[in-house]
Scaffold this motif. Structure first.
Motif, short mmCIF file in Angstrom:
data_model
loop_
_atom_site.label_atom_id
_atom_site.label_comp_id
_atom_site.label_asym_id
_atom_site.label_seq_id
_atom_site.Cartn_x
_atom_site.Cartn_y
_atom_site.Cartn_z
N THR A 95 -40.40 5.67 21.39
CA THR A 95 -39.09 5.14 21.93
C THR A 95 -39.21 5.49 23.31
OG1 THR A 95 -38.02 5.11 19.93
CG2 THR A 95 -36.81 5.03 21.77
N GLY A 140 -40.59 8.29 17.21
CA GLY A 140 -40.31 7.99 18.35
C GLY A 140 -40.64 8.90 19.53
N ASP A 155 -42.52 0.59 19.01
CA ASP A 155 -41.19 1.17 19.22
C ASP A 155 -40.35 1.13 17.85
OD1 ASP A 155 -38.81 2.58 20.09
OD2 ASP A 155 -38.49 1.21 21.63
N GLY A 189 -33.91 2.46 24.71
CA GLY A 189 -33.38 2.00 23.65
C GLY A 189 -31.97 1.30 23.55
N ARG A 208 -37.39 1.98 17.43
CA ARG A 208 -35.97 1.46 17.68
C ARG A 208 -35.86 -0.03 18.06
NH1 ARG A 208 -31.84 2.50 15.98
NH2 ARG A 208 -30.49 2.68 18.10
#
Length: 529
Positions: free
Chosen positions: A498, A359, A470, A255, A472
């Motif tokens: 994530t 996540g 994802d 991330g 993020r």
């Protein structure tokens, strides 16, 4: 100046074994006839140009260096492992050492003094103290990186622990440097905000709460609020490399931890060892486009979560999990649930907890059960998921500071109202929540422009991984990071969550072959879900 790469005696055989293993992994990832794109293959499957007779020599990665740390570590195995949700597998016996790294409170303002960040080493019990380090740097919305390193030590192939000691460095705002400065009422208002808050009056009230957060945190930190940013973490990485006594540091970032490692590689390419960037954010995108891409990815992750749940015969959310979740959110907008202790579960808080849960696919069954419990009137399981973010010493203040400081543009309430209307239609579950997070940053000082120190020219090949769903960061953002680095190789995973490593054998095989044996994958490789 970095030393020339050193090659262990007999390295050719492991490299050959790794190449054969990687071929097997990629072959295992290939699917049969389908309308989907081919997977685990190079680029667009374009054959070599006619007449090409001179093969290109494979890129060389630096050999991992033994560490000579000047950090005073102390053994903390039991205290660390007892806090993990999942026990360490029986096939590994871990030792954990804890330490601290003192860094400038703000690399750009030396007068602000210093702060202390937690550092952890996790490896095989009885392993040599100089085993090469592999830095693990997590995302600011997840557990502190020291904890992330301990979790990863229980998930990676044991062979990795025979070659490396995992090192976790806490991000600013987490762990020992936890940021917990917002007034409780103001923090709760930001967390609880939902689509009902996007009118003119609601936005004005929410802006006042956002101002209260900035004012109180500025007072608490004596003007140092701007130090909680990804660029400062990049400077911390270089200080850690020196403290570990290596000239080239290998690392895996997830991330915005991957984004920080990318910035470090641009600023200090000669310090880079074997580097994996797992889900970095877009290198140049600013608001509101960056948040819009995250909202789209979060909707995709929710879709994957629903498919995974409904595929189970015992899915607690029924045949249409997404419809059940939408019904729950509508119910909570009308009437929040209150626990026996007086804690309120609102629609906004539920979306915040849902984003955190999406996540980590390993915990999706628990997330589904918590959502079902809330739908049946019990808020406690969802409040339990939310507690690490918003409870005492939670991550919310640190992740808010990092995201606001990283952004350059501040939107006015009127602009955010317009954005919220568009996003509520385009991203029905998460659009309003993401729009209101833009409002949470509106009164913050303008973020400092991060300098793009080139394309990391001179660094060894860097592996960049993007994930299709994802929450993020978007797959395209990770691809753009790869495009912006001179030596990057890009691999995409058609899964959700994530961080793709070490969730899937296809990605794990590629990453492990690179970290252990220096085998660099072809750019454009696609791994299936």
């Amino acid at each position: 100046m970095a030393r020339p790469p050193r090659h262990a005696v007999g390295a050719a055989l492991p490299r050959l074994v790794a190449l054969l293993g990687l071929v097997a992994v990629l072959a295992a990832c290939t699917v049969g006839p389908s309308e989907r794109p081919p997977v685990a293959v190079r680029g667009e499957n374009v054959p070599a140009a006619p007449g090409q007779t001179t093969p290109t020599p494979p890129p060389v990665l630096p050999e991992p260096e033994p560490q000579s740390a000047n950090i005073p570590f102390f053994e903390c195995t039991e205290d660390t492992l007892v806090t993990l949700v999942e026990p360490v597998p029986a096939d590994r016996n871990l030792q954990v050492d804890c330490g601290e790294l003192t860094v400038p409170a703000d690399p750009d303002q030396p007068s602000l003094g210093a702060v202390t960040l937690g550092v952890i080493r996790v490896g095989e019990a009885g392993a040599p103290a100089d085993r090469p380090p592999l830095l693990v740097l997590g995302d600011s919305t997840r557990e502190p990186s020291t904890r992330h390193a301990a979790i990863m030590a229980g998930q990676v192939d044991p062979a990795l622990l025979q070659h490396f000691t995992l090192v976790g460095l806490d991000r600013r705002g987490a762990g020992e440097d936890i940021l917990h400065c917002a007034p409780d009422d103001a923090r709760a208002a930001l967390v609880d905000a939902d689509a009902e808050s996007t009118g003119e009056g609601g936005l004005a009230l929410l802006l006042e709460q956002a101002r209260a957060v900035v004012q109180e945190c500025n007072l608490t930190l004596d003007g140092g609020l701007g130090s909680y940013r990804t660029a400062a973490t990049a400077a911390d990485i270089e200080l850690l490399r020196a403290a570990l006594g290596v000239e080239q540091l290998s690392a895996v970032g997830v991330g915005d931890g991957a984004t920080a490692l990318s910035a470090w590689a641009r600023a200090a390419p000669r310090s880079v060892g074997r580097l994996v960037l797992d889900g970095p954010t877009h290198p140049t995108q600013d608001e509101p486009d960056l948040t819009a891409s995250r909202a789209a990815a979060a909707e995709a992750a929710l879709g994957a979560f629903g498919v995974a749940c409904s595929a189970r015969p015992d899915c607690p959310l029924g045949a249409d999990p997404r419809a059940t979740i939408e019904a729950l959110l509508n119910q909570l907008k009308r009437q929040p649930l209150v626990s026996a202790e007086g804690e309120r579960l609102t629609a906004g808080a539920t979306v915040t907890a849902l984003l955190a849960g999406l996540g980590e696919p390993r915990r999706w069954p628990g997330l589904a059960a918590a959502l079902a419990a809330a739908h049946a009137g019990d808020p406690v399981p969802m409040l339990t998921i939310l507690a690490p973010l918003t409870g005492p010493r939670g991550l919310f203040d640190g992740m808010l500071a990092t995201s606001c400081n990283d952004a350059q543009r501040r939107l006015a309430p009127g602009e955010i109202g317009d954005v919220a209307q568009r996003w509520t239609s385009a991203y029905p579950t998460f659009g309003s929540t993401f729009a209101l997070r833009l409002l949470a940053c509106a009164p913050w000082p303008t973020g400092r422009k991060a300098t793009q120190a080139g394309q990391a020219e001179g660094a060894p090949p860097i592996l960049v991984i993007g994930t299709a769903a994802d929450p993020r960061g978007s797959l395209d953002g990770s691809r753009r990071t790869a495009d912006s680095l001179a030596t990057a190789r890009f691999v995409s995973w058609q899964g959700a969550g994530t961080g793709a490593y070490p969730r899937t054998s296809c990605v794990s095989g590629i990453v492990d072959s690179m970290l252990l044996y220096g085998v660099v994958p072809d750019s454009g490789t696609l791994c299936p879900p």
